[in-house]
Design an enzyme around this catalytic site. Sequence first.
Site, PDB file in Angstrom:
ATOM      1  N   GLU A 128       0.858  -1.304  -0.012  1.00 31.84           N
ATOM      2  CA  GLU A 128       0.143  -0.145  -0.114  1.00 31.84           C
ATOM      3  C   GLU A 128       0.926   1.278   0.187  1.00 31.84           C
ATOM      4  O   GLU A 128       0.687   2.125  -0.654  1.00 31.84           O
ATOM      5  CB  GLU A 128      -0.998  -0.160   1.292  1.00 31.84           C
ATOM      6  CG  GLU A 128      -1.853  -1.089   1.313  1.00 31.84           C
ATOM      7  CD  GLU A 128      -3.055  -1.009   0.232  1.00 31.84           C
ATOM      8  OE1 GLU A 128      -2.828  -0.992  -1.018  1.00 31.84           O
ATOM      9  OE2 GLU A 128      -4.222  -0.533   0.491  1.00 31.84           O
ATOM     10  N   THR A 181      -5.500   6.956  -5.420  1.00 31.64           N
ATOM     11  CA  THR A 181      -5.703   7.428  -4.014  1.00 31.64           C
ATOM     12  C   THR A 181      -4.793   8.572  -3.746  1.00 31.64           C
ATOM     13  O   THR A 181      -5.172   9.283  -2.728  1.00 31.64           O
ATOM     14  CB  THR A 181      -4.916   5.938  -3.352  1.00 31.64           C
ATOM     15  OG1 THR A 181      -5.944   5.069  -3.776  1.00 31.64           O
ATOM     16  CG2 THR A 181      -5.051   6.238  -1.896  1.00 31.64           C
TER      17      THR A 181
END
Length: 308
Positions: A128, A181
């Site tokens: 991530e 994101t």
Amino acid sequence: MNEIKIFCPATIANLSCGFDVLGLCLDNVGDEMIIKKSALKGVRITKIVGANLPLETEKNVAGVAALALLKALNSDAGFEIEIYKKIQAGSGIGSSAASSAGAVFGINELLGRPFATKDLVPFAMQGEKLACGNAHADNVAPALLGGFTLVRSYAPLDIIQIESPSELYATVVHPQIELKTADARSVLKQNVSLQKAIIQWGNLGGLIAGLYTKDYHLIGRSLHDEIVEPLRSVLIPGFDVIKQTALENGALGSGISGSGPSIFALSKGKTTAYKIAKAMSEVYDQMQLPYEMHVSRVNPDGVRIIEN
């Protein structure tokens, strides 16, 4: 066991009031991976189907997560990974988390489970970090553990598993635009007012209480985002109309899935979930905006083995 095939589930993170700390695991939406032992030391991504993603290990979230696990073990084992992507990158339902979680789960299985599943979360978080610059756990934790997960603390990492009420279903619509994101994070403010923070704390506590007590009305009342949604919703076409449509058709609550552009709705029962999906579809059909629709129960198990 020299080879394993796994299902790597999609996830919904934030859930309105739980920015970066709350997520749930979907049951019928996800990627697949095949991981094989190799005589060559290290990790190689040998095939990616369904997405244009880098094969270079250090540039791929699955590769980075896998390397973090092997480094912790001081292992010279070798693995080859095939990734079959069915979750679009930038969809807001945990595409990078599915790859990161799947890689560490599969390698851990092939190594004889040296780590408990919960202990795999920090390694998946490294994927991530590569994807968006932030090692958050609100997608990888539910992907690995299933159900709902609450990240009580990041330092030290403290993750709490929460069983989903049995009749809780998620409807997710993904308008076919990509929202990275990192871009969605760039619109957020670094400071919030005390008044908004108090409202958010109350809703997060209410949602957790509603899950534990299986109080669907309390869950619905708590699915409200005072801080992030007002800033991100302007990036998503038709967001306000989709959300209102979901509520009018029986949703307990609705909001942005992860960083968007997907929009989720939670409901009590499969029938209501499909009714919401139909109504959401009509909105985007009228807007002539392509979309994907998913209806799913909450997956209680997380990543699972398909074949070994």
